[in-house]
Design a protein around this motif. Structure first.
Motif, PDB file in Angstrom:
ATOM      1  N   LEU A 358      -2.551 -11.312   2.180  1.00 24.09           N
ATOM      2  CA  LEU A 358      -1.330 -10.750   2.775  1.00 24.09           C
ATOM      3  C   LEU A 358      -1.549 -10.263   4.203  1.00 24.09           C
ATOM      4  O   LEU A 358      -0.615  -9.810   4.857  1.00 24.09           O
ATOM      5  CB  LEU A 358      -0.832  -9.566   1.931  1.00 24.09           C
ATOM      6  CG  LEU A 358      -0.231  -9.890   0.565  1.00 24.09           C
ATOM      7  CD1 LEU A 358       0.050  -8.599  -0.200  1.00 24.09           C
ATOM      8  CD2 LEU A 358       1.060 -10.691   0.711  1.00 24.09           C
ATOM      9  N   SER A 359      -2.779 -10.341   4.684  1.00 21.38           N
ATOM     10  CA  SER A 359      -3.091  -9.733   5.982  1.00 21.38           C
ATOM     11  C   SER A 359      -2.473 -10.507   7.136  1.00 21.38           C
ATOM     12  O   SER A 359      -2.279 -11.717   7.055  1.00 21.38           O
ATOM     13  CB  SER A 359      -4.604  -9.672   6.186  1.00 21.38           C
ATOM     14  OG  SER A 359      -5.168  -8.850   5.198  1.00 21.38           O
ATOM     15  N   ALA A 360      -2.210  -9.757   8.203  1.00 25.96           N
ATOM     16  CA  ALA A 360      -1.658 -10.369   9.412  1.00 25.96           C
ATOM     17  C   ALA A 360      -2.572 -11.507   9.855  1.00 25.96           C
ATOM     18  O   ALA A 360      -3.786 -11.357   9.894  1.00 25.96           O
ATOM     19  CB  ALA A 360      -1.548  -9.318  10.515  1.00 25.96           C
ATOM     20  N   TYR A 363      -1.285 -14.450   6.266  1.00 24.24           N
ATOM     21  CA  TYR A 363      -0.129 -14.469   5.371  1.00 24.24           C
ATOM     22  C   TYR A 363       0.472 -15.868   5.243  1.00 24.24           C
ATOM     23  O   TYR A 363       0.687 -16.375   4.145  1.00 24.24           O
ATOM     24  CB  TYR A 363       0.906 -13.473   5.896  1.00 24.24           C
ATOM     25  CG  TYR A 363       2.175 -13.405   5.099  1.00 24.24           C
ATOM     26  CD1 TYR A 363       2.322 -12.498   4.064  1.00 24.24           C
ATOM     27  CD2 TYR A 363       3.251 -14.251   5.399  1.00 24.24           C
ATOM     28  CE1 TYR A 363       3.497 -12.424   3.332  1.00 24.24           C
ATOM     29  CE2 TYR A 363       4.434 -14.185   4.679  1.00 24.24           C
ATOM     30  CZ  TYR A 363       4.541 -13.274   3.649  1.00 24.24           C
ATOM     31  OH  TYR A 363       5.703 -13.215   2.925  1.00 24.24           O
ATOM     32  N   TYR A 367      -0.371 -16.679   1.470  1.00 27.34           N
ATOM     33  CA  TYR A 367       0.707 -16.219   0.599  1.00 27.34           C
ATOM     34  C   TYR A 367       1.964 -17.086   0.719  1.00 27.34           C
ATOM     35  O   TYR A 367       2.515 -17.558  -0.270  1.00 27.34           O
ATOM     36  CB  TYR A 367       1.038 -14.760   0.914  1.00 27.34           C
ATOM     37  CG  TYR A 367       2.024 -14.168  -0.055  1.00 27.34           C
ATOM     38  CD1 TYR A 367       1.642 -13.826  -1.348  1.00 27.34           C
ATOM     39  CD2 TYR A 367       3.357 -13.987   0.310  1.00 27.34           C
ATOM     40  CE1 TYR A 367       2.549 -13.314  -2.252  1.00 27.34           C
ATOM     41  CE2 TYR A 367       4.271 -13.473  -0.585  1.00 27.34           C
ATOM     42  CZ  TYR A 367       3.861 -13.132  -1.866  1.00 27.34           C
ATOM     43  OH  TYR A 367       4.771 -12.632  -2.759  1.00 27.34           O
TER      44      TYR A 367
ATOM     45  N   ARG B  78       7.827  -4.931   0.181  1.00 24.80           N
ATOM     46  CA  ARG B  78       6.880  -3.826   0.044  1.00 24.80           C
ATOM     47  C   ARG B  78       6.134  -3.633   1.354  1.00 24.80           C
ATOM     48  O   ARG B  78       5.610  -4.596   1.908  1.00 24.80           O
ATOM     49  CB  ARG B  78       5.867  -4.125  -1.073  1.00 24.80           C
ATOM     50  CG  ARG B  78       6.488  -4.112  -2.447  1.00 24.80           C
ATOM     51  CD  ARG B  78       5.408  -4.277  -3.504  1.00 24.80           C
ATOM     52  NE  ARG B  78       5.991  -4.326  -4.838  1.00 24.80           N
ATOM     53  CZ  ARG B  78       5.282  -4.518  -5.943  1.00 24.80           C
ATOM     54  NH1 ARG B  78       3.964  -4.682  -5.873  1.00 24.80           N
ATOM     55  NH2 ARG B  78       5.878  -4.544  -7.123  1.00 24.80           N
ATOM     56  N   ARG B 260       1.103  -5.439   5.688  1.00 21.19           N
ATOM     57  CA  ARG B 260       1.051  -6.507   4.676  1.00 21.19           C
ATOM     58  C   ARG B 260       2.371  -6.605   3.884  1.00 21.19           C
ATOM     59  O   ARG B 260       2.394  -6.582   2.680  1.00 21.19           O
ATOM     60  CB  ARG B 260      -0.136  -6.303   3.736  1.00 21.19           C
ATOM     61  CG  ARG B 260      -1.462  -6.155   4.461  1.00 21.19           C
ATOM     62  CD  ARG B 260      -2.653  -6.205   3.528  1.00 21.19           C
ATOM     63  NE  ARG B 260      -2.527  -5.329   2.383  1.00 21.19           N
ATOM     64  CZ  ARG B 260      -2.782  -4.014   2.405  1.00 21.19           C
ATOM     65  NH1 ARG B 260      -3.185  -3.439   3.507  1.00 21.19           N
ATOM     66  NH2 ARG B 260      -2.639  -3.299   1.311  1.00 21.19           N
ATOM     67  N   TYR B 261       3.460  -6.707   4.618  1.00 16.52           N
ATOM     68  CA  TYR B 261       4.767  -6.841   3.966  1.00 16.52           C
ATOM     69  C   TYR B 261       4.810  -8.078   3.081  1.00 16.52           C
ATOM     70  O   TYR B 261       4.301  -9.135   3.448  1.00 16.52           O
ATOM     71  CB  TYR B 261       5.854  -7.015   5.029  1.00 16.52           C
ATOM     72  CG  TYR B 261       6.293  -5.757   5.729  1.00 16.52           C
ATOM     73  CD1 TYR B 261       7.240  -4.931   5.151  1.00 16.52           C
ATOM     74  CD2 TYR B 261       5.794  -5.432   6.975  1.00 16.52           C
ATOM     75  CE1 TYR B 261       7.681  -3.790   5.805  1.00 16.52           C
ATOM     76  CE2 TYR B 261       6.228  -4.288   7.639  1.00 16.52           C
ATOM     77  CZ  TYR B 261       7.170  -3.475   7.039  1.00 16.52           C
ATOM     78  OH  TYR B 261       7.609  -2.357   7.692  1.00 16.52           O
ATOM     79  N   PHE B 262       5.406  -7.958   1.926  1.00 18.87           N
ATOM     80  CA  PHE B 262       5.780  -9.151   1.142  1.00 18.87           C
ATOM     81  C   PHE B 262       6.959  -8.789   0.257  1.00 18.87           C
ATOM     82  O   PHE B 262       7.234  -7.612   0.008  1.00 18.87           O
ATOM     83  CB  PHE B 262       4.591  -9.710   0.352  1.00 18.87           C
ATOM     84  CG  PHE B 262       4.163  -8.884  -0.842  1.00 18.87           C
ATOM     85  CD1 PHE B 262       3.399  -7.741  -0.690  1.00 18.87           C
ATOM     86  CD2 PHE B 262       4.514  -9.278  -2.136  1.00 18.87           C
ATOM     87  CE1 PHE B 262       3.001  -6.980  -1.793  1.00 18.87           C
ATOM     88  CE2 PHE B 262       4.117  -8.535  -3.240  1.00 18.87           C
ATOM     89  CZ  PHE B 262       3.363  -7.385  -3.067  1.00 18.87           C
TER      90      PHE B 262
END
Lengths: 477, 460
Positions: A358-360, A363, A367, B78, B260-262
């Motif tokens: 999820l890291s910049a 992502y 993800y 989130r 770490r938005y998702f």
């Protein structure tokens, strides 16, 4: 015949006829636990007095009146521990009931105790428990599968009439297959997740582990239904799942996905599954070959999405409000000490994986891409179910392996779920039913159905079960 | 060198709802710590959020009042970070698809408005810290402006107008002391004429609207002074210290979070239907600025009056109810501004009664002076003006025959004044008028008496 070996429907008939009391039934199961759980170690927590009190109060006319049920240690029951087999939740006592627990209580079930699991449901062998390894009742040197290994083992060892598990990538079906019982992962949204400690929210689903298919239908009748507390639960009427049982399967299209018979799998497992497919054909089902072309990406996609969601879901375990706290000089040190000490290595591995995904800068590559492939996998199933009513596959590529055999190699361990993961990614339903014994170890047949196709899946599972005797086999303990 | 200041504001507003954003706990300020909490807002294992539709409705209402585009499809995300005031260590917020985009506060454009949950409140004691989770989960709207503001004064104006609008829409009480409205500011300076923006500094901890203005004033001077000295501005977050009147570094860019938005998998996307939007639109409140303009046009009020009345929605509503049946809205406005406004909260006078009082004075039934007496009693008792006039026998005598008889009587009794008047001393008529009033025990219509006396004495 000893009472602890009964199925739900057998026990229910006897209870209703007054041949046995709910207390006698619960006592018989408690005696059985006393006798064998030292070897199996399926339970983490028991309260025999409370179980007997519940039995005394049970109304046997209710759907599960007086039936002793074991609960996976990931589902909240008021006043009971709920550790998710993790040190980090040591000392936590649940202040509320999960939706499914409210349903079980309302249906008259006796809640026996809490079963072992892989920590936070992360694993395929129940070896990742902070509280010790559960053994496969068929061979105590072997693992029961996971993560609902405790629930599968206690049902297989007659230490419970039925149990609840949770399935994020196969965590009900895989241990059910390896322990020789019936396990069902309902359609995503069919059963409320409220009160289930989240591993991967978009994949998790609660389901039953039982001794036969009829019991599975009876449990599902109670568990399924809409819950306003779970926004992902679907407001859709719940049918009587037992109504489909006993119906002829003649003319039903049974799809055989060609990607699910791999060169690396145990040939005897493959033989058992192919034999089962033959039996379905002889019952009048039409077997058709189908294709799920994106299957090979399922494990990779799963380990990106599930770990990403888990990295957020498990952030709340920080020592601030509940569970274990290891003090530090400041709050950051308290966090790292609490989490460093409280989580086991597999949980840490997955949190780090998910955080990374999820890291910049990563992502999009991980993800986002995984989400896109997930859509392709879902579409594979939608297309395939235009050609067939259900699909049949092996539940696992091999039978139960030895304790410790794969613990050093997470990637090999992850492949245990290769046939079960796609159903979670697609949100569809599936069951595993016993379909053979290979070297006296159970083999599971996975029957998958489209979203809300539980009735057809159970119909086929039941037809197969009734035509064979595998579900009557019991481990020698 | 001349510098230009560029400011963008991020305003957090607690939305006025009965319950929290994702659970059924009461949103109540000032309760005993940790008494408005449940497993959901405490982030217990296994709980799930359920969206508060009222908070969504009010956010959309704010968006409509501010001219935003309402996104028919928006979703929850989130935002991940660890802090003890964050029960789940992630905040449910909206990242790439907020409820509202665009819009403006006055001439300052908005970027977006999104909805999220508020965090808890930390308390630091000598050796320990405590967290009060009562506030955790309160619906919170984040209103983000474009970097359109050019001065601390602009920020003051922006916040004042925004607050007025949100209060008018009953979206929030915007009480900054209770933390219902909180403002962070991004501020940078650049030489006039330069198109590229300067390094921006984020300012936090400003607790009043004038505090924002002061902090920005300090910060722009600090940045300009640094540049003048040949220094550089570093991207950082600074904390405003109200007492010191200065800003201090909180954290620099190296500590910038990766949130770490998702997508929040526990909630469904928000689909705004035509029917829902239409329902909100029907309930929309007129913006204060528009109402001011309307009062001027519709009732012929001076700008000043309209401004005074509209400053309080209840007062403006009262005015409009009273003015609806009145021929003299300006008189209504005068009564409200001079007599009612200082003690509006205790007012017992119904708008209809005020209109009636104004009409009685207009029609000459009572004098203006009597009107004040009647008003005082109306204010104290809530009685109608006609009842008071009747009870006090105040009705003015406007019957010309009766008044003329009294005038004749006054003329006969005061030959000297008559002579003065006829000799050219016009003021002498006032004395005679006074006598008429005296004879009538104050009830004669003074205007009428003046006219009759002038006629009887021969015009000038």
């Amino acid at each position: 015949m000893s009472l602890h070996t009964l199925t739900i429907h057998e026990a229910r008939d006897r209870l209703r006829r007054g041949e046995v009391s709910a207390r006698q039934l619960t006592q018989a199961v408690l005696d059985r636990i006393q006798a064998v759980d030292g070897k199996v170690r399926g339970y983490l927590w028991l309260n025999p007095e409370d179980a007997l009190r519940q039995a005394d109060a049970a109304d046997v006319r209710l759907p599960l009146g007086g039936i002793p049920v074991a609960i996976k240690d990931v589902i909240n029951v008021t006043g009971q521990p709920c550790t998710c087999a993790s040190k980090i939740l040591q000392g936590y006592v649940a202040p509320y009931d999960a939706f499914v627990i409210r349903k079980l209580k309302a249906a008259g079930a006796v809640l026996l105790g809490r079963t072992n699991m892989d920590e936070f449901a992360m694993g395929s062998s129940t070896e990742n428990s902070s509280w010790g390894v559960t053994r496969n009742p068929w061979d105590l040197d072997r693992i029961p599968g996971g993560s609902s290994g405790g629930s599968a083992a206690v049902v297989a060892a007659d230490e419970a009439i039925a149990a609840l598990g949770s399935d994020t990538g196969g965590s009900i079906r895989q241990p059910a297959a390896l322990c020789g019982c019936v396990g069902c992962k309902p359609t995503y949204g069919r059963v409320s997740r409220y009160g289930l400690v989240a591993f991967a929210s978009s994949l998790d689903q609660i389901g039953p582990l039982t001794k036969d298919v009829r019991d599975c239908a009876l449990m599902l009748n109670v568990l399924a239904g809409h819950d306003a507390m779970d926004s992902t639960s679907v407001p859709r009427a719940v049918p009587d799942y037992t109504a489909a049982l006993g119906k002829d399967i003649r003319g039903l299209q049974v799809g055989l996905p060609k990607e699910y018979f791999l060169p690396g799998m145990d040939p005897q497992v493959e033989t058992a599954v192919r034999t089962a497919v033959g039996q379905l054909a002889s019952l009048g089902a039409e077997v058709v070959e189908i294709s799920l072309p994106h299957s090979e990406y399922a494990v990779a996609v799963y380990y990106v999405i599930a770990t990403a969601e888990a990295s957020a879901n498990l952030a709340r375990f920080d020592g601030v409000r509940y569970g274990r706290r290891v003090v530090g000089d400041d709050v950051i040190e308290m966090y790292s000490k609490t989490r460093g000490d409280g989580f086991g290595p597999e949980v840490k591995r997955r949190i780090i994986l998910g955080t990374y995904a999820l890291s910049a800068g990563y992502y999009d590559a991980y993800y986002l891409r995984a989400q896109k492939v997930r859509t392709l996998i879902r579409q594979d199933f939608e297309k395939a179910f235009q050609k067939c009513d259900v699909m049949v596959t092996p539940t696992t590529p091999e039978v139960a392996f030895k304790v410790g055999e794969k613990s050093a190699d997470p990637l090999r361990m992850y492949l245990s779920d290769i046939f079960t993961i796609s159903a979670n990614l697609a949100g569809i339903c599936g069951v595993s039913v016993p379909c053979g014994l290979v070297r006296r170890l159970p083999v599971g047949l996975q029957i998958l159905g489209p979203a809300f196709g539980e009735e057809t899946v159970l119909q086929v599972a039941h037809a197969y079960e009734q035509a064979t005797t595998w579900h009557q086999e019991r481990p020698q303990l | 060198m001349n510098y230009e200041t560029v400011i963008g504001l991020e305003v957090h507003v607690q939305i006025k709802t009965r319950t929290k954003m994702f659970c059924g706990c009461a949103t109540e300020f000032g309760a005993e710590p940790n008494t408005r909490v449940c497993p959901v807002c405490l982030g217990y294992p296994g709980v799930l959020p359920v969206m508060n539709e009222e908070a969504v409705r009010k956010t959309i209402l704010a968006g409509l009042m501010l001219g935003c585009t309402i996104n028919r499809f928006s979703k929850w995300d989130r935002k991940n970070y660890f802090y003890p005031d964050m029960p789940k260590n992630y905040q449910i917020s909206q990242y790439d698809l907020p409820l509202c985009t665009g819009g403006a506060v006055g001439q300052f454009r908005l970027t977006r408005i999104h909805l999220e949950e508020d965090v808890a409140k930390s308390f630091h004691f000598e050796r320990t810290s405590g967290v009060d989770f009562n506030r955790a989960g309160t619906p919170l709207m984040e209103i983000v402006s474009e970097p359109d503001l050019r001065s601390p004064e602009d920020a003051f104006q922006y916040l004042t107008t925004l607050k007025e609008i949100l209060i008018a829409g009953d979206i929030s009480d915007c009480d900054m002391e209770k933390g219902q409205l909180r403002c962070d500011a991004n501020v940078s300076v650049r030489p006039v004429g330069q198109t590229q923006l300067g390094e921006k500094v984020e300012l936090k901890n400003m607790n009043t609207i004038s505090g924002v203005r002061r902090a920005l004033g300090y910060e722009e001077q600090r940045q300009i002074a640094a540049l003048e000295r040949g220094g550089k501005i570093t991207q950082e977050t600074r904390r405003w210290d109200e007492l010191a009147g200065k800003t201090f570094v909180m954290r620099t860019k190296e500590y910038a979070h990766d949130y770490r938005y998702f997508s929040e998998p526990d909630l469904m996307p928000v689909i705004v239907s035509d029917a829902f939007l239409a329902e909100i639109q029907r309930g929309i409140k007129e913006l204060p600025e528009a109402r001011r303009r309307r009062l001027v046009e519709q009732y012929g009020l001076p700008e000043y009056d309209a401004g005074v009345l509209v400053a309080d929605t209840a007062v403006a509503d009262y005015f409009e109810q009273a003015a609806a049946g009145s021929k003299n809205p300006k008189a209504i406005s005068n009564w409200i501004m001079t007599e009612l406004l200082p003690k509006f909260a205790e007012n017992k006078i119904s708008p209809a009664h005020l209109a009636e009082l104004v009409a009685a004075i207009e029609a000459g039934r009572i004098s203006g002076k009597q009107g004040k007496e009647v008003f005082a009693e109306m204010f104290a008792t809530g009685q109608s003006p006609s009842a008071i006039i009747k009870a006090r026998g105040l009705a003015q005598v406007s019957d010309a025959a009766v008044v003329e008889a009294l005038c004749v009587q006054a003329i006969k009794a005061n030959p000297k004044s008559v002579a003065d008047y006829q000799a050219g001393n016009t003021a002498a008529i006032n004395f005679l008028k006074g006598q008429v009033m005296k004879l009538s025990q104050g009830k004669a219509n003074p205007q009428l008496a003046g006219e009759i006396l002038a006629r009887l004495l021969g015009g000038h």
